[in-house]
Design a protein around this motif. Structure first.
Motif, mmCIF file in Angstrom:
data_model
loop_
_atom_site.group_PDB
_atom_site.id
_atom_site.type_symbol
_atom_site.label_atom_id
_atom_site.label_comp_id
_atom_site.label_asym_id
_atom_site.label_seq_id
_atom_site.Cartn_x
_atom_site.Cartn_y
_atom_site.Cartn_z
ATOM 1 N N LEU A 1 -12.291 13.254 90.307
ATOM 2 C CA LEU A 1 -13.572 13.941 90.474
ATOM 3 C C LEU A 1 -14.055 15.173 89.557
ATOM 4 O O LEU A 1 -12.953 15.824 89.011
ATOM 5 C CB LEU A 1 -13.333 14.569 92.043
ATOM 6 C CG LEU A 1 -14.726 15.268 92.540
ATOM 7 C CD1 LEU A 1 -14.837 14.781 94.175
ATOM 8 C CD2 LEU A 1 -14.860 16.656 92.401
ATOM 9 N N THR A 2 -15.227 15.223 89.174
ATOM 10 C CA THR A 2 -15.509 16.220 88.027
ATOM 11 C C THR A 2 -16.624 17.219 88.648
ATOM 12 O O THR A 2 -16.574 18.335 88.095
ATOM 13 C CB THR A 2 -16.339 15.554 86.959
ATOM 14 O OG1 THR A 2 -17.488 14.637 87.329
ATOM 15 C CG2 THR A 2 -15.214 14.510 86.000
ATOM 16 N N ASP A 3 -17.208 17.123 89.751
ATOM 17 C CA ASP A 3 -18.226 17.778 90.245
ATOM 18 C C ASP A 3 -18.549 17.482 91.603
ATOM 19 O O ASP A 3 -18.181 16.374 92.016
ATOM 20 C CB ASP A 3 -19.621 17.791 89.504
ATOM 21 C CG ASP A 3 -20.375 19.043 89.755
ATOM 22 O OD1 ASP A 3 -19.976 19.961 90.409
ATOM 23 O OD2 ASP A 3 -21.740 18.888 89.504
ATOM 24 N N LEU B 1 -22.460 15.480 97.516
ATOM 25 C CA LEU B 1 -22.501 14.590 96.228
ATOM 26 C C LEU B 1 -21.495 14.814 95.562
ATOM 27 O O LEU B 1 -21.429 15.928 95.089
ATOM 28 C CB LEU B 1 -24.044 14.728 95.981
ATOM 29 C CG LEU B 1 -25.116 14.664 96.933
ATOM 30 C CD1 LEU B 1 -26.319 14.865 95.932
ATOM 31 C CD2 LEU B 1 -24.977 13.204 97.602
ATOM 32 N N PHE B 2 -20.845 13.684 95.272
ATOM 33 C CA PHE B 2 -19.897 13.990 94.119
ATOM 34 C C PHE B 2 -19.823 13.047 92.847
ATOM 35 O O PHE B 2 -20.450 11.981 93.014
ATOM 36 C CB PHE B 2 -18.393 14.025 94.629
ATOM 37 C CG PHE B 2 -18.313 12.487 95.036
ATOM 38 C CD1 PHE B 2 -17.546 11.810 94.315
ATOM 39 C CD2 PHE B 2 -18.175 12.198 96.407
ATOM 40 C CE1 PHE B 2 -16.976 10.478 94.804
ATOM 41 C CE2 PHE B 2 -18.112 10.968 96.883
ATOM 42 C CZ PHE B 2 -17.049 10.095 96.327
ATOM 43 N N SER B 3 -19.365 13.448 91.693
ATOM 44 C CA SER B 3 -19.165 12.626 90.710
ATOM 45 C C SER B 3 -17.802 12.410 89.885
ATOM 46 O O SER B 3 -17.048 13.255 90.217
ATOM 47 C CB SER B 3 -20.062 13.126 89.378
ATOM 48 O OG SER B 3 -21.254 13.664 90.058
ATOM 49 N N LEU B 4 -17.458 11.381 89.739
ATOM 50 C CA LEU B 4 -16.334 10.978 88.839
ATOM 51 C C LEU B 4 -16.353 10.672 87.781
ATOM 52 O O LEU B 4 -17.168 10.628 86.706
ATOM 53 C CB LEU B 4 -15.862 9.564 89.707
ATOM 54 C CG LEU B 4 -15.605 9.591 91.005
ATOM 55 C CD1 LEU B 4 -15.465 8.163 91.561
ATOM 56 C CD2 LEU B 4 -14.892 10.374 91.804
ATOM 57 N N ASN B 5 -15.063 11.060 86.755
ATOM 58 C CA ASN B 5 -15.039 10.792 85.280
ATOM 59 C C ASN B 5 -14.927 9.389 85.004
ATOM 60 O O ASN B 5 -15.054 8.595 85.975
ATOM 61 C CB ASN B 5 -13.849 11.572 84.820
ATOM 62 C CG ASN B 5 -12.669 11.026 85.557
ATOM 63 O OD1 ASN B 5 -12.387 9.866 85.833
ATOM 64 N ND2 ASN B 5 -11.440 11.703 85.541
ATOM 65 N N SER B 6 -15.023 9.118 83.847
ATOM 66 C CA SER B 6 -15.224 7.720 83.120
ATOM 67 C C SER B 6 -14.013 6.660 83.778
ATOM 68 O O SER B 6 -14.367 5.803 84.303
ATOM 69 C CB SER B 6 -15.098 7.636 81.638
ATOM 70 O OG SER B 6 -13.699 8.287 81.212
ATOM 71 N N GLU B 7 -12.794 7.410 83.922
ATOM 72 C CA GLU B 7 -11.652 6.530 84.438
ATOM 73 C C GLU B 7 -12.063 6.125 85.941
ATOM 74 O O GLU B 7 -11.782 4.980 86.531
ATOM 75 C CB GLU B 7 -10.409 7.076 84.148
ATOM 76 C CG GLU B 7 -9.189 6.511 84.725
ATOM 77 C CD GLU B 7 -7.935 7.210 84.813
ATOM 78 O OE1 GLU B 7 -7.016 6.742 85.182
ATOM 79 O OE2 GLU B 7 -7.688 8.024 84.036
ATOM 80 N N GLY C 1 -20.329 5.952 89.446
ATOM 81 C CA GLY C 1 -19.166 6.994 89.722
ATOM 82 C C GLY C 1 -19.887 8.247 90.215
ATOM 83 O O GLY C 1 -19.277 9.272 90.308
ATOM 84 N N SER C 2 -21.173 7.918 91.145
ATOM 85 C CA SER C 2 -21.650 9.104 91.921
ATOM 86 C C SER C 2 -21.535 8.525 93.414
ATOM 87 O O SER C 2 -22.334 7.396 93.382
ATOM 88 C CB SER C 2 -22.948 9.468 91.372
ATOM 89 O OG SER C 2 -22.858 10.049 90.192
ATOM 90 N N ALA C 3 -21.260 9.229 94.176
ATOM 91 C CA ALA C 3 -21.417 8.822 95.556
ATOM 92 C C ALA C 3 -21.356 10.059 96.591
ATOM 93 O O ALA C 3 -21.663 11.099 96.292
ATOM 94 C CB ALA C 3 -20.020 8.028 95.806
ATOM 95 N N GLU C 4 -21.104 9.877 97.975
ATOM 96 C CA GLU C 4 -21.446 10.912 98.648
ATOM 97 C C GLU C 4 -20.548 10.875 99.790
ATOM 98 O O GLU C 4 -19.921 9.931 100.231
ATOM 99 C CB GLU C 4 -22.881 10.845 99.289
ATOM 100 C CG GLU C 4 -23.111 9.676 100.315
ATOM 101 C CD GLU C 4 -24.647 9.707 100.903
ATOM 102 O OE1 GLU C 4 -24.837 9.533 101.990
ATOM 103 O OE2 GLU C 4 -25.328 9.607 100.176
ATOM 104 N N ILE C 5 -20.144 12.027 100.320
ATOM 105 C CA ILE C 5 -19.324 12.277 101.395
ATOM 106 C C ILE C 5 -20.034 12.748 102.761
ATOM 107 O O ILE C 5 -20.853 13.879 102.830
ATOM 108 C CB ILE C 5 -18.151 13.320 101.331
ATOM 109 C CG1 ILE C 5 -17.200 12.632 100.074
ATOM 110 C CG2 ILE C 5 -17.164 13.289 102.628
ATOM 111 C CD1 ILE C 5 -16.147 13.780 99.676
ATOM 112 N N THR C 6 -20.286 11.983 103.972
ATOM 113 C CA THR C 6 -20.835 12.330 104.929
ATOM 114 C C THR C 6 -20.014 12.479 106.040
ATOM 115 O O THR C 6 -18.872 12.168 105.924
ATOM 116 C CB THR C 6 -22.028 11.426 105.380
ATOM 117 O OG1 THR C 6 -21.502 10.180 105.606
ATOM 118 C CG2 THR C 6 -22.928 11.349 104.240
ATOM 119 N N GLY C 7 -20.460 13.090 107.380
ATOM 120 C CA GLY C 7 -19.537 13.194 108.362
ATOM 121 C C GLY C 7 -19.781 14.585 109.333
ATOM 122 O O GLY C 7 -19.023 15.297 109.568
#
Length: 681
Positions: A405-407, A427-433, A471-477
């Motif tokens: 995770l990058t952000d 909302l989160f973003s992942l690195n290339s890998e 590589g962008s998604a979200e966490i809800t709950g």
């Protein structure tokens, strides 16, 4: 009056207004805290809860539900009304606190925390093989460290006692125990150092001014937090491991098989007889009753486990089961399905401890597939007045780790129509890998659920509706705004390399701070009065001008501290008192020079010009050398020394401004407007 004088006067007046505005939150905070204290007392009188319980519930967003549980029917309405006021007020205090001058640990009180890195868990994480023998060695090592032995010395001796090579679990094959111990020691030091930096990042983002964070030995970290109200929230953020994992939820058919296997184990335990049917033969008939269709009845722990159970005195040991299925399916009778369109397994809050115990039984663990595990939800669900916890059967090995995770940022309910009320999502973003792996996982498992697991709790388990290549998604709950902010904070700051536990917590009471503040105020007021009287006695009218600007100088110092959210400590108060003397010193140099010029026969106007011109170099030299000293103290000092250096630095800059610029403007305006023949100096 010259135009330049008007412009300068307007600028100075604007600065004074800004200073007063900056200080308003500091004065407002005291009133808000007093109101908060009264509300807490009121809630405590209606519910019997302690102040710490109430504050913790507010921080966790669970105050209203807690009040409903513990208050009587007669007092519940009043208690809920006070709770709503307290929640609103707490938000206002948090906002005001961020704009006010914070008081240090020695003034306001605060918390002194000692955290210890969990090295046993770190070993479990880095071990290449994990079995019962390793667990036994780790437990034996922990017992030795409790007697004062160094952790890694105890670990090496335990391996030697059991005649087991450490290369079986750590390092490369063929390495000696001594080499592996050195590698593990280096890894532990690195983990603690990285943990120190992660904690520092978290606390900085949380908004604690001038925290003290230090490493002690090779396992411990000391943290001092002062001038904050949400101590429980800060502890929660500090101690959160923030281990983020993405795990696939096992399909309903396998879950059905596992549930029936657990039923068979409990039947055997209750009846003491062999159950011959296999889980495969009955898997299609396993059914969890809907919450509104279950014929609920109460049974005891003895009825469930078939043995006499020990419990705490006064503890409620009854369980809610579905009467129709309890006899043949004792485990699933404890469960409910609260959504007809979901296969989620829900547990009434009254049954949670029993279900947790069942899932930890060796016989039950044996029937759960080796590649699967049950994981609980992060938050409870409510259906009317009923509270449920959910459990998920997920794949044990994660598909993706949070290290990619990058952000992470917060999306508020107000800005997103898909969110309800005050709910938020992260909302989160992942690195290339991570993006490549995430795209692969989502592409190959369309239609399945992907559980987002934070610190071994499921935050949400959305359906995979399609491949996610970005590589962008979200966490809800069902996050509140504060919960979402805290989660995004710890995810951005990074996960702790090793779990940490509080081993010491000392709270400095407000009485010490109150006494210190009173003594500090008394010394400051007495010193200020003596300086004011001396200046008026010795320099007359000019001394009165200097005294007015002396007060203005203190206002500027406090306003700058408030603007930068600085923390005021006892050494800081000492720095302010020293600043008072230095501010007067600059005026003394100027006034003495003006006196000399007047005695030399110059006009008042010429004497003022010459006095300020000739004194400027001396004032500048003296203040710059002091400022350099203060900067060095701040750069290399810690804790109280930094507080002293900070207020001294601000005071030097403010005193130079008031002594050279503001007093000069006042004298220029007086002499240009009035034809005075004698200067009161």
């Amino acid at each position: 009056m010259q135009r330049s004088h008007v412009i300068k006067a307007v600028v100075i007046l604007a600065l004074v207004i800004l200073a007063v505005v900056s200080l308003l939150p500091t004065f407002q905070l005291n009133d808000l805290q007093e109101k908060e204290s009264n509300l807490v007392k009121g809630i405590a009188s209606f519910t019997g809860l302690s102040r710490s319980d109430i504050n913790a519930a507010v921080n966790q967003g669970e105050l209203e539900s807690l009040v409903r549980k513990v208050s009587s029917a007669d007092s519940q309405e009043k208690a809920l009304s006070l709770s709503a006021e307290l929640i609103t007020l707490n938000t206002e205090i948090t906002q005001t606190e961020g704009r006010a001058i914070r008081q240090g640990l020695d003034l306001q009180g605060g918390t002194y925390l000692v955290y210890e890195a969990d090295l046993p868990q770190l070993l479990r994480d880095v071990a290449k093989n994990k079995d019962d023998r390793l667990e036994d060695i780790i437990e034996a090592t922990k017992k030795k460290t409790e007697k004062g032995q160094d952790f890694f010395e105890a670990l090496e001796s335990t391996f030697n006692e059991r005649n087991v090579g450490m290369s079986r679990y750590f390092g490369r094959k063929g390495k000696s125990n001594e080499e592996i111990i050195k590698e593990l020691g280096d890894a532990a030091d690195d983990a603690v150092n990285r943990t120190l930096e992660v904690l520092r990042n978290r606390i900085d983002q949380f908004g604690v001014s001038e925290p003290s964070i230090q490493k002690q030995g090779n396992r411990r970290i000391i943290i001092q937090l002062a001038g904050i109200q949400n101590i429980q929230r800060a502890k929660k953020i500090i101690g959160t491991t923030a281990k983020l994992e993405f795990k696939l939820v096992k399909d309903a058919q396998l879950a059905s098989v596992v549930l029936e296997d657990i039923n068979r184990v409990l039947r055997k335990k209750r009846k003491g007889e062999e159950i011959k049917e296999s889980s495969e033969a009955v898997k299609d008939s396993v059914k969890i009753e809907d919450g509104d269709k279950a014929e609920e009845t109460e049974v005891s722990l003895t009825d469930l486990f078939g043995e006499q159970e020990e419990s705490e005195a006064g503890a409620d040991t009854t369980l809610l089961v579905d009467e129709k299925t309890f006899s043949e399916r004792p485990f699933t009778s404890l469960l409910r399905r609260i959504n007809a369109y979901s296969d989620a397994i829900s547990v009434p809050s009254k049954n949670v401890r029993a279900v947790q115990r069942i899932l930890q039984m060796p016989e039950v663990i044996a029937v759960i597939p080796g590649d699967a595990e049950f994981v609980w939800s992060r938050k409870p669900l409510y259906m009317g007045e009923e509270e449920f916890q959910q459990i998920y059967l997920v794949k044990k090995e994660p598909e993706l780790l949070g290290s990619t995770l990058t952000d992470a940022n917060v999306d508020f309910g107000a800005s997103n129509t898909s969110l309800r009320g005050n709910e938020s999502r992260v909302l989160f973003s992942l690195n290339s890998e991570g993006s490549k792996q995430f795209a692969k996982v989502t592409g190959m498992n369309i239609g399945k659920k992907l559980a987002i697991v934070l610190d071994n709790k499921v935050a949400s388990a959305p359906n995979i509706t399609g491949k996610i290549p970005t590589g962008s998604a979200e966490i809800t709950g069902s996050f509140t705004v504060d919960e979402a902010k805290d989660l995004a904070l710890v995810l951005r700051a990074g996960a702790l390399p090793a779990p940490v536990h509080v081993i010491t917590e000392n709270t400095v009471g407000p009485s010490l701070g109150h006494d210190s503040i009173q003594k500090g105020q008394q010394s400051a007021i007495i010193g200020l009065l003596l300086v004011i009287l001396f200046m008026i006695f010795y320099y007359r009218g000019s001394g009165a001008i200097a005294d007015f600007l002396l007060l203005l100088n203190i206002v500027f110092v406090l306003a700058i501290m408030a603007s930068f959210h600085a923390t005021l400590t006892l050494p800081g108060i000492a720095g302010i008192i020293l600043t008072v003397g230095m501010a007067v010193d600059a005026n003394v140099l100027i006034f003495e020079r003006i006196r000399e010029e007047i005695k030399a026969g110059k006009t008042i106007r010429a004497a003022i010009d010459s006095g300020y011109g000739r004194a400027f170099t001396t004032i500048l030299d003296a203040n710059i050398t002091t400022l350099i000293t203060a900067v060095v103290l701040y750069s290399f000092g810690t804790g109280p020394i930094k507080g002293f250096a900070l207020t001294l630095s601000i005071g030097i800059i403010a005193s130079m401004f008031t002594a050279i610029v503001v007093t000069r403007l006042i004298f220029d305006m007086i002499t240009s407007r009035y034809a005075i023949k004698k200067l009161s100096i």
